[in-house]
Motif scaffolding. Structure first.
Motif, short mmCIF file in Angstrom:
data_model
loop_
_atom_site.label_atom_id
_atom_site.label_comp_id
_atom_site.label_asym_id
_atom_site.label_seq_id
_atom_site.Cartn_x
_atom_site.Cartn_y
_atom_site.Cartn_z
N THR A 126 -7.65 -0.86 -0.34
CA THR A 126 -8.46 -0.14 -0.97
C THR A 126 -10.31 -0.04 -0.42
O THR A 126 -10.79 1.01 0.01
N LYS B 162 1.17 -1.38 0.02
CA LYS B 162 -0.20 0.22 0.79
C LYS B 162 1.02 0.73 0.17
O LYS B 162 0.71 2.21 -0.61
N ALA C 78 -7.42 1.02 -10.24
CA ALA C 78 -6.79 0.56 -8.90
C ALA C 78 -7.15 -1.48 -8.65
O ALA C 78 -5.81 -2.03 -8.42
N LEU D 180 -3.53 2.79 -6.95
CA LEU D 180 -4.65 1.95 -6.57
C LEU D 180 -5.36 3.36 -6.01
O LEU D 180 -6.82 3.50 -5.54
N GLN D 181 -5.46 5.54 -6.35
CA GLN D 181 -6.16 6.20 -5.80
C GLN D 181 -6.88 6.24 -7.11
O GLN D 181 -8.05 7.23 -7.44
N THR E 191 -13.19 -1.57 -6.64
CA THR E 191 -12.20 -2.71 -6.35
C THR E 191 -13.00 -3.28 -5.02
O THR E 191 -12.73 -4.18 -4.28
#
Lengths: 311, 300
Positions: free
Chosen positions: B235, B125, B156, B150-151, B243
């Motif tokens: 997430t 992460k 993601a 991931l953002q 996700t």
């Protein structure tokens, strides 16, 4: 189910092949040790190793950085000064010693329970004749395919109604009741490969089943239960979903839930990454030590899953 | 075979008793109970109220989050399983060669598998952090384009899958065992016949390991359908629903954050949808396996 034949002889032979397989014993690609081939092999090997190791090394450097240096832009790959105190202050944030003790107790008990019941069931299924032997074997193997999530909600309610919610019992008791059918399968396969003349001899000497199991079978099946113990250790130490669901009080958490709580965003508070990474290293240490100490059993355990199904 | 069959039976029941009790309590009971709960409205405090197929109707027609959850799960499976199999097999073949140091590569490739999921996922992460993460730092220094990982709603899920693929060593190790069980003579015969590396791979290696491939397809798909840790930690389902896989949706409905009412009946219905998908995948894979798996004709 058709993919799980129970051909013992073949199983036993592939298991031995595997043990030997930890050394490089390979047929196909030894044809031309040419320089180009060798060089490109090592280039790829280096890349693979880097992908696996660099994240861990980076974790250590973050663990050594000061809390603000982590957020330097542009980020620096190496710390300027080593903040060893992270390894003390980080663990304090989540009461690390307490959680370590919790994890240790939970894991130790589930390892003992899981290995013991699987060995016992495997012994009965492989070496004793009784009505229903086949049926139970197929039920156990079949339950391997049952997704764990099916049990989550009914068991949660069950534990709640008998007062086990927010205790360690849901994490430990299932192990004592054959919670991992894979272990029963592995134990049975291993027991099948042991010659029956051994039990006959022991019986003539007047030994009962308990005696045969404890003093004859357990020593003979050492590789099997060591493998299981390692897999059980790993599963319990790493388990996140079950303790997350069954434990409410933070004082009872194992490390997995504690570590996750470390960085979950509380009201917009930025997580202390350097504290986290320092603590993360400590959390990883026990599995790391077990892995390097008992590497061949890891490979063997999972490999045997592959080879037992080999036609 | 045994002279005292009676004592055998008694001993057998004693030895197997814990596992049998466990099976009844932890497999049999939950299976039946969760099926019943799937047909009820149940908050965990008052008694369940029977609603028939109401939960399923709500799932498929009115719940705005269910189809995205199903889509996210499908996307994850389709992205992860083929990549895991291809990379896992490639890695196994790479590590099945005779070079000094091959054991080091094998060990390191397997290393991430033994580390606690929470530890490695949280590490990733931070690696994927757009500002101070390692990945963007490296890409930036190499002059390559960076990403929000991931953002970003688009990246993601691929990022989640990338994190999962860090544990590809687990796939590798099973393929490695399969490769080592292929008889050497076959390769020698192929070489004598002048077969090139591709022919050898498609005509010998792949057919010989196809039973393991079948097992891997089933294991990986069922495991991928139940992915929880990675999306939960990386997430928590976001950004948006990108996700929010089925497992996460089940967890959030059944065990919501404080102040919201648990919908255990509804979550059970979701569990059964997932369960039926898993059974269907296993059945279909096994049914069509004869088309692509090789079996020798030696009688058992």
């Amino acid at each position: 189910m058709t993919t799980l034949p129970t051909d013992t002889v073949r199983e036993a032979s592939t298991a031995t092949a595997l043990t030997a397989g930890t050394e490089p014993t390979t047929p196909p690609a030894k044809k031309k040790p040419r320089l180009v081939g060798t060089t490109s092999w090592y280039v790829v090997a280096l890349f693979i190793c880097a992908v696996m190791v660099v994240p861990l090394l980076w974790m250590i450097t973050i663990g050594l950085k000061s809390r603000t240096a982590v957020f330097d832009i542009p980020p620096k790959l190496l710390p300027h000064e080593f903040t060893w105190s992270n390894f003390v202050k980080g663990p304090q944030v989540i009461h690390f010693p307490r959680l370590l003790l919790n994890s240790t107790i939970i894991t130790a008990l589930s390892v003992i329970g899981g290995v013991m019941t699987a060995m016992m069931a495997g012994y009965a299924l492989a070496r004793l004749r009784f009505p229903g032997r086949k049926v139970w074997f197929y039920l156990f193997v079949g339950s391997m395919l049952l997704p764990g999530v099916v049990g989550l909600i009914p068991l949660f309610q069950l534990y709640k109604s008998i007062g086990w919610y927010d205790t360690w019992l849901p994490l430990i008791v299932p192990a004592f009741l054959g919670g991992n059918p894979l272990f029963i399968f592995l134990a049975r396969q291993y027991f099948l490969a042991i010659p029956y003349s051994i039990d006959e001899a022991a019986k003539i000497d007047g030994a009962g089943h308990l005696r045969i199991f404890v003093s004859v079978m357990l020593p003979l099946t050492r590789p099997a239960w060591i493998t299981m113990a390692i897999l059980a250790f790993q599963a319990s130490w790493n388990d996140f979903l079950n303790p997350l669901v069954y434990l409410y009080s933070s004082g009872k958490w194992p490390l997995s839930v504690g570590m996750a709580s470390f960085v979950s965003p509380f009201a917009g508070k930025t997580p202390d990454w350097s504290y986290y990474m320092a603590t993360n290293l400590l959390y990883m240490l026990p599995p790391l030590i077990v892995f390097f100490a008992a590497q061949r059993y890891f490979i063997q355990g999972l490999g045997s899953l592959g080879s037992t199904t080999q036609k | 075979m045994s002279r005292n069959a009676g004592s055998d039976v008694k001993a057998a029941y004693l030895f197997i008793a814990p596992a049998v009790i466990g099976f009844l309590v932890f497999v049999g009971y939950p299976l039946i109970r969760s099926f019943y709960l799937a047909l009820t409205k149940y908050n965990g405090l008052t008694d369940p109220v029977f609603v028939g197929l109401g939960n399923f109707r709500r799932l498929f027609s009115t719940d705005p989050a269910f189809w995205p959850a199903l889509r996210a799960t499908g996307y994850l499976v389709l992205l992860y399983v083929p990549l895991s199999l291809v990379i896992g097999l490639a890695l196994a073949m790479f590590c099945n060669q005779r070079f000094a140091g091959v054991r080091v590569v094998r060990t390191l490739a397997y290393l991430p598998v033994v580390l606690p999921a929470v530890a490695t996922i949280t590490l990733w992460k931070f690696i994927l952090d757009p500002q101070v993460g390692l990945l963007n730092t490296i890409l930036d220094r190499l002059g390559l384009p960076t990403s929000l990982w991931l953002q970003s709603p688009k990246m993601a899920m691929p990022s989640v899958v990338m994190v999962m693929l860090w544990g590809v060593g687990g796939t590798m190790i099973i393929f490695l065992a399969a490769l080592q069980a292929v008889p050497t003579e076959l390769y020698e015969a192929a070489r004598v016949d002048g077969a090139g590396p591709w022919a050898t791979f498609f005509r010998i290696t792949l057919p010989m390991i196809s039973p393991i491939m079948l097992l891997q397809v089933i294991l990986q798909t069922t495991a991928a359908l139940q992915t929880f840790n990675q999306p939960k930690i990386l997430t928590n389902g976001g950004p948006g629903f990108s996700t929010n896989v089925l497992m996460l949706s089940i967890y959030n409905n059944g065990f919501p954050s404080l102040g919201r009412i648990p919908q255990l009946g509804y979550a059970s219905a979701q569990v059964w949808v997932l369960f039926i998908i898993i059974i269907a995948v296993i059945a279909l894979t096994a049914k069509f396996s004869s088309l692509w798996t090789y079996s020798d004709n030696t009688p058992d």
